[in-house]
Structure formats: structure tokens, C-alpha cells
Scaffold this motif. Structure first.
Motif, PDB file in Angstrom:
ATOM      1  N   SER A 480       0.851  -1.192   0.000  1.00  0.00           N
ATOM      2  CA  SER A 480       0.000   0.000   0.000  1.00  0.00           C
ATOM      3  C   SER A 480       0.884   1.237   0.000  1.00  0.00           C
ATOM      4  O   SER A 480       1.975   1.230   0.581  1.00  0.00           O
ATOM      5  CB  SER A 480      -0.882   0.027   1.248  1.00  0.00           C
ATOM      6  OG  SER A 480      -1.701  -1.100   1.280  1.00  0.00           O
ATOM      7  N   GLY A 484      -3.733   5.912  -0.622  1.00  0.00           N
ATOM      8  CA  GLY A 484      -4.711   4.828  -0.747  1.00  0.00           C
ATOM      9  C   GLY A 484      -4.460   3.881  -1.894  1.00  0.00           C
ATOM     10  O   GLY A 484      -5.233   2.956  -2.104  1.00  0.00           O
ATOM     11  N   ALA A 545      -5.348  -0.743  -7.060  1.00  0.00           N
ATOM     12  CA  ALA A 545      -6.647  -0.313  -6.540  1.00  0.00           C
ATOM     13  C   ALA A 545      -6.472   0.982  -5.768  1.00  0.00           C
ATOM     14  O   ALA A 545      -5.473   1.163  -5.049  1.00  0.00           O
ATOM     15  CB  ALA A 545      -7.251  -1.389  -5.642  1.00  0.00           C
ATOM     16  N   SER A 546      -7.400   1.883  -5.958  1.00  0.00           N
ATOM     17  CA  SER A 546      -7.344   3.132  -5.193  1.00  0.00           C
ATOM     18  C   SER A 546      -8.744   3.727  -5.111  1.00  0.00           C
ATOM     19  O   SER A 546      -9.660   3.289  -5.821  1.00  0.00           O
ATOM     20  CB  SER A 546      -6.396   4.139  -5.848  1.00  0.00           C
ATOM     21  OG  SER A 546      -7.016   4.744  -6.954  1.00  0.00           O
ATOM     22  N   THR A 547      -8.904   4.711  -4.258  1.00  0.00           N
ATOM     23  CA  THR A 547     -10.172   5.421  -4.132  1.00  0.00           C
ATOM     24  C   THR A 547      -9.913   6.908  -4.323  1.00  0.00           C
ATOM     25  O   THR A 547      -9.179   7.522  -3.545  1.00  0.00           O
ATOM     26  CB  THR A 547     -10.792   5.167  -2.742  1.00  0.00           C
ATOM     27  OG1 THR A 547     -11.009   3.765  -2.584  1.00  0.00           O
ATOM     28  CG2 THR A 547     -12.112   5.886  -2.590  1.00  0.00           C
ATOM     29  N   GLU A 550     -13.259  10.723  -2.942  1.00  0.00           N
ATOM     30  CA  GLU A 550     -13.920   9.920  -1.922  1.00  0.00           C
ATOM     31  C   GLU A 550     -15.235   9.345  -2.464  1.00  0.00           C
ATOM     32  O   GLU A 550     -16.038  10.049  -3.069  1.00  0.00           O
ATOM     33  CB  GLU A 550     -14.203  10.786  -0.690  1.00  0.00           C
ATOM     34  CG  GLU A 550     -14.724   9.963   0.473  1.00  0.00           C
ATOM     35  CD  GLU A 550     -14.985  10.840   1.693  1.00  0.00           C
ATOM     36  OE1 GLU A 550     -14.579  12.007   1.672  1.00  0.00           O
ATOM     37  OE2 GLU A 550     -15.603  10.333   2.639  1.00  0.00           O
ATOM     38  N   ALA A 553     -14.249   4.233  -6.091  1.00  0.00           N
ATOM     39  CA  ALA A 553     -13.153   3.268  -5.994  1.00  0.00           C
ATOM     40  C   ALA A 553     -12.832   2.721  -7.378  1.00  0.00           C
ATOM     41  O   ALA A 553     -13.735   2.466  -8.184  1.00  0.00           O
ATOM     42  CB  ALA A 553     -13.540   2.127  -5.064  1.00  0.00           C
ATOM     43  N   HIS A 554     -11.546   2.548  -7.653  1.00  0.00           N
ATOM     44  CA  HIS A 554     -11.095   2.021  -8.946  1.00  0.00           C
ATOM     45  C   HIS A 554     -10.257   0.780  -8.711  1.00  0.00           C
ATOM     46  O   HIS A 554      -9.516   0.704  -7.741  1.00  0.00           O
ATOM     47  CB  HIS A 554     -10.219   3.037  -9.683  1.00  0.00           C
ATOM     48  CG  HIS A 554     -10.793   4.405  -9.750  1.00  0.00           C
ATOM     49  ND1 HIS A 554     -11.553   4.831 -10.800  1.00  0.00           N
ATOM     50  CD2 HIS A 554     -10.736   5.442  -8.881  1.00  0.00           C
ATOM     51  CE1 HIS A 554     -11.937   6.076 -10.585  1.00  0.00           C
ATOM     52  NE2 HIS A 554     -11.453   6.476  -9.423  1.00  0.00           N
ATOM     53  N   GLN A 555     -10.374  -0.138  -9.620  1.00  0.00           N
ATOM     54  CA  GLN A 555      -9.528  -1.331  -9.563  1.00  0.00           C
ATOM     55  C   GLN A 555      -9.203  -1.750 -10.990  1.00  0.00           C
ATOM     56  O   GLN A 555     -10.094  -1.834 -11.840  1.00  0.00           O
ATOM     57  CB  GLN A 555     -10.259  -2.463  -8.844  1.00  0.00           C
ATOM     58  CG  GLN A 555      -9.377  -3.671  -8.580  1.00  0.00           C
ATOM     59  CD  GLN A 555     -10.160  -4.773  -7.891  1.00  0.00           C
ATOM     60  OE1 GLN A 555     -11.194  -5.208  -8.376  1.00  0.00           O
ATOM     61  NE2 GLN A 555      -9.676  -5.213  -6.745  1.00  0.00           N
ATOM     62  N   ARG A 593     -16.427   1.810  -8.775  1.00  0.00           N
ATOM     63  CA  ARG A 593     -17.588   1.766  -7.882  1.00  0.00           C
ATOM     64  C   ARG A 593     -17.816   3.148  -7.305  1.00  0.00           C
ATOM     65  O   ARG A 593     -16.936   3.716  -6.672  1.00  0.00           O
ATOM     66  CB  ARG A 593     -17.361   0.796  -6.711  1.00  0.00           C
ATOM     67  CG  ARG A 593     -17.248  -0.637  -7.096  1.00  0.00           C
ATOM     68  CD  ARG A 593     -17.224  -1.532  -5.865  1.00  0.00           C
ATOM     69  NE  ARG A 593     -16.854  -2.888  -6.249  1.00  0.00           N
ATOM     70  CZ  ARG A 593     -15.611  -3.354  -6.202  1.00  0.00           C
ATOM     71  NH1 ARG A 593     -14.639  -2.584  -5.769  1.00  0.00           N
ATOM     72  NH2 ARG A 593     -15.346  -4.579  -6.577  1.00  0.00           N
ATOM     73  N   SER A 601     -25.525   3.132  -5.065  1.00  0.00           N
ATOM     74  CA  SER A 601     -24.217   2.833  -5.647  1.00  0.00           C
ATOM     75  C   SER A 601     -24.354   2.521  -7.131  1.00  0.00           C
ATOM     76  O   SER A 601     -25.403   2.061  -7.590  1.00  0.00           O
ATOM     77  CB  SER A 601     -23.566   1.647  -4.928  1.00  0.00           C
ATOM     78  OG  SER A 601     -24.288   0.468  -5.193  1.00  0.00           O
ATOM     79  N   GLU A 603     -21.917   0.578 -10.068  1.00  0.00           N
ATOM     80  CA  GLU A 603     -20.683  -0.167 -10.321  1.00  0.00           C
ATOM     81  C   GLU A 603     -20.593  -0.491 -11.800  1.00  0.00           C
ATOM     82  O   GLU A 603     -21.557  -0.973 -12.395  1.00  0.00           O
ATOM     83  CB  GLU A 603     -20.644  -1.454  -9.492  1.00  0.00           C
ATOM     84  CG  GLU A 603     -19.408  -2.292  -9.789  1.00  0.00           C
ATOM     85  CD  GLU A 603     -19.142  -3.352  -8.741  1.00  0.00           C
ATOM     86  OE1 GLU A 603     -19.461  -3.107  -7.568  1.00  0.00           O
ATOM     87  OE2 GLU A 603     -18.607  -4.417  -9.105  1.00  0.00           O
TER      88      GLU A 603
END
Lengths: 686, 203
Positions: A480, A484, A545-547, A550, A553-555, A593, A601, A603
Motif C-alpha cells: 500500500s 490509498g 486499486a485506489s479510491t 472519496e 473506488a477504482h480497480q 464503484r 451505488s 458499479e
């Protein structure tokens, strides 16, 4: 929950002695503590609820590193990338074995997605429920019932594009593409203050047969516009937990599933209407923990049948393949809870589990006498782990015997955290498995099971089945970063030998006058089963992966796969090559997401994959026009799911679009072509 | 002179561009954005079909009626639309008639108000195109198919909580022969304070 209690050395030796007599219990999944081991993944809570899934089998689409093929579009056969077989599926601690006589499991699983609290998947061999799952496992942890009286329900319905709609009475008339589902689920539960509870659930669903290649293959069994159902499942389940009346904790589960379906027999080349029934009862629990040796136990019985049902669908063609199979399975497991052994103050404890397990399977078929209708497997296992703060090794050992054939395995895993933000994981495994223990249809065919077979089909079986061997290695590095961002690198290799795999070549026999063009046809099988297939598979993956910002979220994940068959001249090389050429070499997915608080939400998942090659279907594809493909082209798939919670969480509504780019997708050369589909799901709980 | 289909395609692109610009340019969430689900706007009106795409050779289309409900969402507005239209088969080319009931959820923005209380409006629509056929041919009276659409327009104050809404909508229906519908629409809209039970339900 597993009991952990420190013991003095003397008591520990006593316990170890008892354990040696009783033999040993399964090690826990590495993810039990919320940390993903190499080749493993855990999904729980909100990510699971927001993903836009409608069935438990959809999990294999969401999880990383799994491939699913489906002949009907609804009953998937999943496999971990680089593994030849299907994983062991467990729900609430109960294994769901293949059956009867090699039929796939997932279609009759009596568990609805709404009952699932977490899904833990392992793509490497794993010791679970007192047995080795050589092709990995999917463990479904179910939600405990809420206190008091509660009720839940769910409904979902999908629709795939491509209906004739207003053109149905014009010159542009085509075959209707019917809806997907509906699927219903209802559950009532009662939970007392001391942990005792009762749950009763029921799920039902129906899918239709409107795909053109399937319609063409099943012309002779259709007496309605929709044809026979591809799937019609009714599955009730009762679960009782006791933590008050008897010493210890105990759980009784009784479930039943009846499935009308159109299974395609590889030896026949087309689908046959059939009904599967599955009834099982299991009791498991933990004996009083206040003894020196806490014990876990599990005892289950299952009766499963598969019967042809041509008259129900008004078959016009005769003679029609007729079969009536049944399989009884009795399973038992007895093992210790987790024992913590200490040699003195300050020493790192060693946790030990040990146990015994066994399965007895009896197969029968009407009108046939099987050479050996019984398969008996006995196992002993143990596992050690050191839950230290730095290096955390685990070792599991299992020995087994199946009808006189030796099996077993050794699994080792270790995780090391050189610093707070970084972790390195290693997982090694060796498994030797008798073929009879896999419960495959080919084994039963060799025992004389009267599997439907086309007159012109050629099926060659070996005189005996060898035990297969596999070595696996997986490694994962993750770190990490500030802001984030989390990066993960993963890689693995598998070596297989003495694998029993089919070398198949399917021809094509056209159907003379189909109701709707284009004409299709059935497959003409030519299958040679080899027992000496050997080779290696390799994969490597990278994930970030990060956010940011706020709530968003991305992956991003990419995987590359390769395989190599060991040179051989007797078809083993071809069989190994056929099995793994279908795995796409490149695969990538971007997931975003967006969550607005807890209540709304969105996605989106964009998945790209390279082409799949199915050499077994080359002849059928060349002769059958569009009905079959031996190469499934590369594609890009976009999925979108919008979820809204309503009425103080009593309701949840979800709208999901799958394959938003409307690419014609196939997961099997003989399976249906899937296009853009919309799904509406409603869930309620009170 | 450009053929009609070219004109409609151009109009469609302009419509999509207008909707896209309005959606992208809308401040979200605007300071004046009402509390989510605090209000409900009900709208009723009619529409005329400019072009029925691939349906044209087979059906005559009647004017349509429609109703919609919308509420402030976390950003923009969200709601539900329902419409009704009759399609009459053209003689032997289509052997039955049908009632079409498009039902769609929508999300959009209504930035403003600008001069004179004028608001630009744009939205995206996702739903199903329900069809009720006059004959039970092929075994089924009812069918439905996925519908996606976009709309751009404006609304003008009429006094009090009433507004006049005008716009153009593009809908695409994913049947085996996909067809697109181009509509112009007009309606009146009234805003209500959402009752407590409805807020509880939607939140």
C-alpha cells in the motif's frame, strides 16, 4: 468460530497423542483473518451486494482468476485459471459434491445469493471439510438469522435483447429470445436468545430454451413455442441450529432440489430433457469445548438422481435415449478444534488441527449392472500453523485411500509482512488423487453406466485410471502507498502428470428442417480418453486499486496465461492442449464503484479478454456454419449495476445491464450467444 | 435536398449533443439542489412521433400520451416515465396492431433557472418497451424489449408550482431489427412536497 486455548506442554502432548489417533482437521482459509492468501480472494458485504449479480454461480464471473463455460448459458462449469477441473463448492460448511455420477453441482445448489454473507475462493489446492480440493474451492459463508422472527424475499428477472417485437408478423420475423428467469427466493427464520434458530428457505427459477443452436439440436423434443425449459429449479432448505438444548453447538440442514433441465451429453451430441433430484441431510457441530480436546463433527447423507423425461415434453422422435441413474453418498468427518500448543512462556504457539473423514458412494443405473458401484474413500489429515506477528507458516498433510488406490497431499503456505504496508505470500502444494475420487462421469462410464450415446459416436475409454499428480506454486506481493493506492503482483505455476483428459473431435450432423433458420445440427462425438496427459500452466497478474475522489473506488487488473503440454505421441499431448487452449491468454478488467453514502451505488466493470480456442470443435464449426465455433473471438464486455436501498433497508432495488456494448458473447462453442441483457432485482427483509 | 432520414440523424446528434452538454455542464450538486426525495414532480402530456425508423414501413403510429414522476436525487433528478401509443399495421406488411407502453426510469439535470425562470433539461432513460398485440399470434400477446433513450428540452414557469415542459426525445429499442423513435413532446408539470411516507420509502 473455532476455539483456541493454550495448553501446557504435558496436556499438549496428551492432546497430540489423541489427535494422532483421531487424525487431523482442516486448516482454515488464509482469508479467515481478512487477509487474502496467494491464489485466493474474499468477497463480502457491500462489494457483493453492489455487483449486480443474480445467482450464486455469477460469483465466478466476478471473482478474479476463474473461467466459466456453459452449454446452456445458465449452468456454468467453473474452473480456476490453470486448473483442469471444477472447484469444490461449500455452503455453510457443507460440501456440495458433483452428482449424480459426475453431473455438475452448481445448477442444483439450494442457496440464494441473498443468503451469502461472504464468498471465499481458492484457486489452488486446499484442505477443506476434511478433504483435499485439488482444483480449488468456493466457500460460501451464509448469514446467521437475525434475532427474533424475520422474513426475507427476493425476485429477479432478466431480458436479453433481440426479440422480434413488432416485426413478428412481418418478413423480418425471427425466433423469440425469451426472458431470463424469473427467479424467486423466500426465507423465514426464528432465532432465540441462546443462539438456537430455525430457517426455512425456498428458491425457484425458470429459464427458457430460445437459443438457436440449442433449438436446432432439440427439435425432436419441442412441443411448445418455448421448447422445454433449459432450467426449472425448485429448492427448499431447512436449517436448525441448537446452542441451548444439547451440550455444544449443533446444526441440522435438510435440503432438496428438483431440476428440469436439458443436459447435453458429450457422448450423444445433443440435449436430452431430464429431471435431476437431490435430497440431502447433514448434521454438524462442535462437541463441548470444555474438554481437553474440542471436537468438530459432520455427518451427511445425499441421494441424487438423474432421469430422462422425454414423455413430459412430448417427444416426437423415437427411439429416445432413456436413462435412470441414482447415487447415494454418505460422508463423515471428525476432527479436533484448533489446539494451541506452547512449550513455555513467551514461545510462539503452534496451532494444530487433525481429523479423519470419509465418503462412501454407491451408484446405480436402471437396466445396468455396474462393475463396481461403490467408491469408498478414507482420509486422515492434519494441519499446523504458527500465527506469529511476522512469518506465518502453515502446513497441511492428508493421506487417503480410494478403492485401494493411494492419494494424499501436502500444502504449505506462508505469509510475511516485512513492514506494515507490505506483505509477501507463498503457497505450495502437491496433490495425488485417485481418479475414482473425482466422481467423474468417465469413471462411471467405464464401470458400465449406460450413458446416452449416438450410434455413430466413438468413445474410447482406458482399461484403468491412474491417479493424477499435481504440483502448484503461487506467490503474491502487495504493498500500500500513501494516498490509498494498493498494488499487487501475483504469479503461479502448476505441473500436472498422469491426468485423465479427453481428446475429443466433434463432427456435425445437420437437422433437416428446423422451424427457424439458420439451420443447426447436432454434434457427432469422437472421444478418446487419455490417462497420461502432462504439462504445465503458468499465470501472472498485476492489480492496482485506489479510491479517488472519496466514494469512487477504482480497480485495474491484468492477467496473462500460458500452458505447455509435455511431448507425447499417443494423444496425451493433444488432450492437455485441448483443455488449456480455451483459456484466454490475456485478460483485463477495470472496475469503478461509486457509492453515495450507504444507500446508492453504481458499479461498472469493463472486461477485455483475448480469444479462446476449442480445437475439439473444429470439424463441427467448419461443417455447421454459425451453429458452432472452434475459436471464440476476443471481446470487450461492459457491465453496469445500479443499486438503491429503500425504506430503512427493508428494500433493495437493483438494475443491472450486462454486456452493455452488445457484443455477441459465447462461453462454449456449442453454447448460446449472449447479447445485451437487463436485469431487475428486488430484495426485501423484515 | 437532404433525405428525411439524414435530417433526423443530424437532429438526433444535435439532441444527444445538447443533452450531453447539459448533463456535463450542470453543476452537481448545485447549491440550490433540493434535499433528495423532498419533492415530487408529476407531469402529464402528449407527444408526436417524428420518425419511427425501421417500424415506418410496417406501421402507422398514432400520437402518444405520457406521464412521469420525478424527484430530486443525490445529484440531479430521477424518476419514472410511462407512455402509451397505438401502432396500426400497414395492410399485409404487418398482420397485427399493437399498443406500445414504454416504461423507463430516468436520471437527468435541470440547471437554472435562467432568464424568465427558464430551465434547460436533459436526461437519460433506461427501461422496457412493452408491447400488447391485437392477436395472440406466435403464442404470445405481450412482449417487451430493452429501451434506452435521451432527451433534451426546456421548461417554463406557468405560475405557482406549475411549469410547461417541452422537449425532444430519442429512444432506441433493441429488437432483432432495432428501431429508433424520435419524438417531440409537451406537457405540464406540478411540483409537490413529498409526503413523509414517500420520503421514508425512497430514502
Amino acid at each position: 468460530m473455532t476455539t483456541t486455548r493454550p495448553l501446557s506442554l504435558r496436556r499438549a502432548l496428551t492432546a497430540a497423542g489423541a489427535a494422532a489417533l483421531l487424525m487431523l482437521t482442516p486448516p482454515a482459509l488464509a482469508q479467515e483473518r481478512g487477509e487474502a492468501a496467494p491464489a485466493a480472494q474474499r468477497l463480502a458485504g457491500k462489494p457483493l451486494a453492489r455487483a449486480g449479480l443474480t445467482r450464486v454461480s455469477d460469483l465466478f464471473w466476478l471473482l478474479n482468476g476463474w473461467e466459466t463455460t456453459s452449454l446452456d448459458g445458465y449452468a456454468p462449469r467453473p474452473s480456476a485459471v490453470g486448473m483442469p477441473g471444477t472447484p469444490l463448492v461449500m455452503a455453510d460448511g457443507q460440501p456440495f459434491d458433483v452428482g449424480p455420477l459426475g453431473q455438475p453441482t452448481l445448477a442444483t445448489l439450494p442457496v440464494h445469493l441473498q443468503q451469502v454473507r461472504a464468498a471465499e475462493a481458492s484457486r489452488a489446492p486446499q484442505l477443506v471439510a476434511g478433504r483435499l480440493a485439488p482444483d480449488g474451492a468456493l466457500r460460501l459463508r451464509l448469514r446467521p438469522p437475525p434475532p427474533g422472527l424475520a422474513a426475507e424475499g427476493a425476485f429477479s428477472l432478466g431480458n436479453e435483447v433481440g426479440d422480434p417485437g413488432p416485426f413478428r408478423t412481418t418478413e423480418r420475423e425471427v425466433l423469440n429470445v425469451d426472458r431470463i428467469g424469473p427467479q424467486y427466493f423466500a426465507e423465514a427464520s426464528l432465532r432465540g436468545p441462546q443462539g438456537a434458530s430455525a430457517e426455512l428457505s425456498l428458491q425457484a427459477l425458470r429459464h427458457y430454451t430460445t437459443d438457436r443452436p440449442i433449438r436446432a439440436r432439440t427439435e425432436n423434443v419441442q412441443d411448445t413455442l418455448d421448447g422445454p425449459p433449459l432450467q426449472q429449479l425448485i429448492a427448499p432448505r431447512v436449517s436448525l441450529r441448537d446452542g441451548a438444548l444439547l451440550p455444544g453447538t449443533h446444526r441440522l440442514t435438510v435440503d432438496y432440489a428438483t431440476l428440469r433441465a436439458l443436459p447435453l451429453f458429450e457422448t450423444l451430441g445433443y440435449e436430452v430433457p431430464a429431471r435431476r433430484r437431490r435430497a440431502s441431510a447433514s448434521v454438524r457441530g462442535r462437541l463441548p469445548p470444555d474438554r481437553v480436546l474440542p471436537l468438530n463433527y459432520r455427518l451427511s447423507y445425499r441421494h441424487a438422481t438423474l432421469r430422462s423425461a422425454p414423455t413430459r415434453f412430448g417427444a416426437r422422435a423415437a427411439p429416445f435415449p432413456s436413462f435412470d441413474w441414482a447415487e447415494d453418498r454418505l460422508s463423515a468427518q471428525l476432527g479436533t478444534g484448533r489446539l494451541s500448543l506452547r512449550s513455555g512462556p513467551g514461545d510462539v504457539p503452534v496451532e494444530v488441527r487433525a481429523g479423519l473423514s470419509g465418503d462412501y458412494v454407491h451408484g446405480q443405473a436402471r437396466g445396468a449392472s455396474l462393475d463396481d458401484p461403490d467408491v469408498l474413500t478414507a482420509r486422515a489429515y492434519t494441519a499446523f500453523s504458527v500465527p506469529g506477528p511476522g512469518l506465518r507458516p502453515r502446513l497441511a498433510l492428508l493421506v487417503s485411500q480410494t478403492n485401494g488406490q493411494f492419494g494424499g497431499g501436502t500444502l504449505f503456505s506462508a505469509r510475511y509482512a516485512p513492514e506494515e504496508r507490505a506483505q509477501v505470500g507463498l503457497r505450495l502444494g502437491y496433490v495425488r488423487r485417485p481418479y475414482a475420487a473425482e466422481g467423474r462421469q468417465w469413471y462411471w462410464l467405464a464401470q458400465g453406466l449406460p450413458v446416452p450415446q449416438a450410434p455413430e459416436a466413438r468413445v474410447t475409454l482406458p482399461a484403468s485410471f491412474a491417479a493424477s499428480e499435481r504440483f502448484t506454486a503461487d506467490v503474491r506481493l502487495s504493498r500500500s502507498f500513501t494516498g490509498g493506492l494498493r498494488l499487487t503482483l501475483e504469479g503461479g505455476a502448476r505441473h500436472f502428470q498422469s491426468m485423465t483428459l479427453p481428446d475429443a473431435r466433434y463432427g456435425f450432423a445437420p437437422v433437416r428442417s428446423p422451424v427457424y433458420p439458420p439451420p443447426g445440427g447436432r454434434l457427432v462425438p469422437n472421444i478418446h480418453l487419455h490417462t497420461g496427459a502432462a504439462g504445465q500452466t503458468f499465470y501472472a497478474a498485476a492489480e492496482g486499486a485506489s479510491t479517488f475522489p472519496e466514494g469512487l473506488a477504482h480497480q485495474l487488473r491484468y492477467r496473462i496465461f500460458a500452458h505447455r503440454a509435455v511431448n507425447s505421441e499417443d494423444g496425451n499431448q493433444r488432450a492437455f492442449d485441448q483443455r488449456f487452449r480455451r483459456v484466454p491468454r490475456h485478460w483485463g478488467r477495470y472496475t469503478a464503484r461509486l457509492a453515495v453514502g450507504d444507500r446508492f451505488s453504481v458499479e461498472a466493470r469493463l472486461t477485455a479478454r483475448s480469444a479462446e480456442r476449442w480445437p475439439a470443435y473444429r470439424r463441427a464449426a467448419e461443417a455447421g456454419g454459425n451453429a458452432y465455433r472452434h475459436r471464440l473471438p476476443a471481446h470487450l464486455r461492459l457491465d453496469l449495476a445500479v443499486t438503491k436501498r429503500l425504506w430503512r433497508d427493508h428494500l433493495r432495488a437493483r438494475l443491472a445491464l450486462r454486456n452493455l456494448l452488445d457484443a455477441p458473447l459465447r462461453s462454449h462453442p456449442a453454447g448460446p450467444v449472449r447479447r445485451l441483457a437487463i436485469f431487475l432485482s428486488l430484495e426485501a427483509q423484515f | 435536398m437532404l433525405p428525411r432520414s439524414s435530417l433526423l440523424r443530424t437532429a438526433g446528434r444535435l439532441l444527444a449533443l445538447g443533452a450531453g452538454l447539459t448533463l456535463a455542464g450542470s453543476p452537481s450538486p448545485a447549491p440550490a439542489q433540493p434535499v433528495p426525495f423532498s419533492e415530487v414532480a408529476l407531469q402529464a402530456g402528449g407527444n408526436a412521433l417524428l420518425d419511427a425508423g425501421a417500424l415506418e414501413p410496417f406501421y402507422h403510429a398514432s400520437p402518444g400520451v405520457e406521464a412521469a414522476a420525478s424527484t430530486p436525487f443525490y445529484a440531479g433528478v430521477a424518476g419514472l416515465d410511462v407512455g402509451l401509443r397505438r401502432f396500426e399495421g400497414r395492410g399485409t406488411r404487418a398482420r397485427e396492431n399493437l399498443w406500445a407502453v414504454p416504461v423507463a426510469v430516468h436520471w437527468g439535470v435541470r440547471p437554472g433557472p435562467g432568464p424568465g425562470g427558464l430551465r434547460l433539461e436533459a436526461s437519460l432513460h433506461l427501461g422496457t418497451f412493452l408491447m400488447r398485440f391485437s392477436k395472440g399470434g406466435a403464442g404470445l400477446r405481450n412482449e417487451n424489449e430493452l429501451l434506452m433513450g435521451t432527451e433534451a428540452g426546456l421548461s417554463l414557469p406557468l405560475g405557482g408550482r406549475w411549469r410547461l415542459a417541452l422537449g425532444a426525445r430519442y429512444e432506441h429499442v433493441f429488437t432483432s431489427t432495432a428501431f429508433s423513435l424520435w419524438k417531440v413532446r409537451a406537457g405540464v408539470r406540478r411540483r409537490f412536497d413529498a409526503p413523509r411516507w414517500l420520503q421514508t420509502l425512497l430514502q
